[in-house]
Design a protein around this motif. Structure first.
Motif, PDB file in Angstrom:
ATOM      1  N   GLU A  80       0.999  -1.274  -0.298  1.00 55.43           N
ATOM      2  CA  GLU A  80       0.097  -0.342  -0.765  1.00 55.43           C
ATOM      3  C   GLU A  80       1.088   0.722  -0.316  1.00 55.43           C
ATOM      4  N   VAL A  81       2.313   1.118   0.451  1.00 56.96           N
ATOM      5  CA  VAL A  81       2.872   2.110   1.093  1.00 56.96           C
ATOM      6  C   VAL A  81       3.319   2.624  -0.464  1.00 56.96           C
ATOM      7  N   ARG A  82       4.198   1.474  -1.501  1.00 56.78           N
ATOM      8  CA  ARG A  82       4.261   2.102  -2.739  1.00 56.78           C
ATOM      9  C   ARG A  82       3.444   2.585  -4.099  1.00 56.78           C
ATOM     10  N   MET A  83       2.104   1.653  -3.409  1.00 53.86           N
ATOM     11  CA  MET A  83       1.091   2.111  -4.591  1.00 53.86           C
ATOM     12  C   MET A  83       0.741   3.530  -4.098  1.00 53.86           C
ATOM     13  N   ARG A  84       0.850   4.140  -2.945  1.00 60.20           N
ATOM     14  CA  ARG A  84       0.152   5.066  -2.794  1.00 60.20           C
ATOM     15  C   ARG A  84       0.932   6.398  -2.066  1.00 60.20           C
ATOM     16  N   VAL A  85       2.299   5.209  -2.387  1.00 58.23           N
ATOM     17  CA  VAL A  85       2.851   6.716  -1.874  1.00 58.23           C
ATOM     18  C   VAL A  85       4.501   6.871  -2.406  1.00 58.23           C
ATOM     19  N   LEU A  86       5.319   5.501  -2.241  1.00 60.03           N
ATOM     20  CA  LEU A  86       6.740   5.560  -2.802  1.00 60.03           C
ATOM     21  C   LEU A  86       6.794   4.454  -3.889  1.00 60.03           C
ATOM     22  N   PRO A  87       6.578   4.524  -4.379  1.00 58.17           N
ATOM     23  CA  PRO A  87       6.571   3.454  -5.053  1.00 58.17           C
ATOM     24  C   PRO A  87       8.577   2.696  -5.735  1.00 58.17           C
ATOM     25  N   GLY A  88       8.819   1.750  -5.432  1.00 52.52           N
ATOM     26  CA  GLY A  88       9.576   0.974  -5.363  1.00 52.52           C
ATOM     27  C   GLY A  88       9.926   0.788  -3.791  1.00 52.52           C
ATOM     28  N   TYR A  89       9.561   1.760  -2.787  1.00 57.66           N
ATOM     29  CA  TYR A  89       9.970   1.634  -1.433  1.00 57.66           C
ATOM     30  C   TYR A  89      10.698   0.014  -0.464  1.00 57.66           C
ATOM     31  N   GLN A  90      11.821   0.574   0.038  1.00 63.36           N
ATOM     32  CA  GLN A  90      12.012  -1.177   0.990  1.00 63.36           C
ATOM     33  C   GLN A  90      11.392  -0.699   2.083  1.00 63.36           C
ATOM     34  N   TYR A  91      11.053  -1.775   2.394  1.00 60.62           N
ATOM     35  CA  TYR A  91      10.984  -1.752   4.040  1.00 60.62           C
ATOM     36  C   TYR A  91      12.503  -2.940   4.364  1.00 60.62           C
ATOM     37  N   ASP A  92      13.138  -1.692   6.124  1.00 59.78           N
ATOM     38  CA  ASP A  92      13.939  -2.414   6.319  1.00 59.78           C
ATOM     39  C   ASP A  92      13.939  -2.105   7.681  1.00 59.78           C
ATOM     40  N   TYR A  93      13.251  -3.384   8.523  1.00 59.15           N
ATOM     41  CA  TYR A  93      13.385  -3.139  10.001  1.00 59.15           C
ATOM     42  C   TYR A  93      14.790  -2.902  10.245  1.00 59.15           C
ATOM     43  N   ASP A  94      15.518  -3.154  10.265  1.00 56.06           N
ATOM     44  CA  ASP A  94      17.089  -2.342  10.876  1.00 56.06           C
ATOM     45  C   ASP A  94      17.551  -0.777  10.524  1.00 56.06           C
ATOM     46  N   ASP A  95      16.912  -0.053   9.387  1.00 56.13           N
ATOM     47  CA  ASP A  95      17.476   1.378   9.149  1.00 56.13           C
ATOM     48  C   ASP A  95      15.955   1.949  10.169  1.00 56.13           C
ATOM     49  N   GLN A  96      16.774   2.076  10.644  1.00 59.96           N
ATOM     50  CA  GLN A  96      16.508   3.216  11.650  1.00 59.96           C
ATOM     51  C   GLN A  96      16.357   4.652  11.082  1.00 59.96           C
ATOM     52  N   GLN A  97      16.831   4.395  10.559  1.00 60.93           N
ATOM     53  CA  GLN A  97      16.734   6.635   9.969  1.00 60.93           C
ATOM     54  C   GLN A  97      15.670   6.390   8.859  1.00 60.93           C
ATOM     55  N   ASP A  98      14.808   5.493   8.858  1.00 59.69           N
ATOM     56  CA  ASP A  98      13.668   5.375   7.722  1.00 59.69           C
ATOM     57  C   ASP A  98      12.467   6.242   8.964  1.00 59.69           C
ATOM     58  N   PRO A  99      11.981   7.144   8.059  1.00 64.01           N
ATOM     59  CA  PRO A  99      11.107   7.345   9.905  1.00 64.01           C
ATOM     60  C   PRO A  99       9.536   5.929  10.132  1.00 64.01           C
ATOM     61  N   LEU A 100       9.465   5.382   8.520  1.00 60.48           N
ATOM     62  CA  LEU A 100       8.526   4.790   7.984  1.00 60.48           C
ATOM     63  C   LEU A 100       8.413   3.897   9.561  1.00 60.48           C
ATOM     64  N   VAL A 101       9.972   3.070   9.855  1.00 57.95           N
ATOM     65  CA  VAL A 101      10.224   2.565  10.544  1.00 57.95           C
ATOM     66  C   VAL A 101      10.226   2.187  11.909  1.00 57.95           C
ATOM     67  N   ARG A 102      10.460   3.668  11.943  1.00 59.83           N
ATOM     68  CA  ARG A 102      10.264   4.554  13.273  1.00 59.83           C
ATOM     69  C   ARG A 102       9.222   4.480  13.419  1.00 59.83           C
ATOM     70  N   TRP A 103       7.803   5.359  12.802  1.00 55.65           N
ATOM     71  CA  TRP A 103       6.584   5.297  13.204  1.00 55.65           C
ATOM     72  C   TRP A 103       5.981   3.675  13.631  1.00 55.65           C
ATOM     73  N   ILE A 104       6.457   2.507  12.813  1.00 55.90           N
ATOM     74  CA  ILE A 104       6.208   1.625  13.132  1.00 55.90           C
ATOM     75  C   ILE A 104       6.312   1.261  14.182  1.00 55.90           C
ATOM     76  N   ALA A 105       7.814   1.820  14.951  1.00 56.71           N
ATOM     77  CA  ALA A 105       7.882   0.988  16.290  1.00 56.71           C
ATOM     78  C   ALA A 105       7.917   1.803  17.716  1.00 56.71           C
ATOM     79  N   GLN A 106       7.461   2.665  16.794  1.00 58.12           N
ATOM     80  CA  GLN A 106       6.538   4.097  18.139  1.00 58.12           C
ATOM     81  C   GLN A 106       5.421   3.085  18.019  1.00 58.12           C
ATOM     82  N   GLU A 107       4.526   3.579  17.120  1.00 50.85           N
ATOM     83  CA  GLU A 107       3.243   3.227  17.081  1.00 50.85           C
ATOM     84  C   GLU A 107       2.938   1.177  18.331  1.00 50.85           C
ATOM     85  N   HIS A 108       4.254   0.679  17.990  1.00 51.78           N
ATOM     86  CA  HIS A 108       4.104  -0.452  17.949  1.00 51.78           C
ATOM     87  C   HIS A 108       3.758  -0.145  20.008  1.00 51.78           C
TER      88      HIS A 108
END
Length: 121
Positions: A80-108
């Motif tokens: 959904e992120v790729r379709m709506r916002v950022l085509p080609g987005y690669q989610y990397d759980y270990d990439d703490q610079q990625d703001p979506l990774v940080r949002w998911i961790a904070q929300e969790h």
């Protein structure tokens, strides 16, 4: 929208959308554009993606996908992120610079905190 704005601002700083940002800023301000933090032109240049991500993060059936514990749900959320916002987005759980990774961790963390109001009679 606050979470979407935070993620989008992070992605723009993280250069995930650098080509899009430069193209929009050039269209809005001309080829020699200059901007500062929180400049209204920067906000305008991120608006379409911010609204799209805000819709994803606000949708009850989609917002919860990263927190179900099922890999297929996480894949659907990233799709959904790729379709709506950022085509080609690669989610990397270990990439703490990625703001979506940080949002998911904070929300969790927020979702797993005890609810002090639950103990109230």
């Amino acid at each position: 929208m606050r979470a979407a704005t935070t993620v989008m601002n992070g992605w723009f700083e993280y250069d995930a959308l650098v080509q899009t940002r430069h193209a929009r800023m050039s269209a809005l301000c001309g080829p020699d554009w200059r901007a500062y933090d929180n400049d209204s032109m920067i906000i305008a240049s991120t608006y379409p993606e911010t609204v799209a991500l805000g819709g994803l993060l606000a949708a009850p059936g989609l917002r919860d996908l990263p927190f179900t514990g099922h890999p297929a749900d996480m894949r659907r959320f990233i799709d959904e992120v790729r379709m709506r916002v950022l085509p080609g987005y690669q989610y990397d759980y270990d990439d703490q610079q990625d703001p979506l990774v940080r949002w998911i961790a904070q929300e969790h963390r927020r979702r797993t905190l005890p609810n002090p109001m639950a103990a109230c009679p």
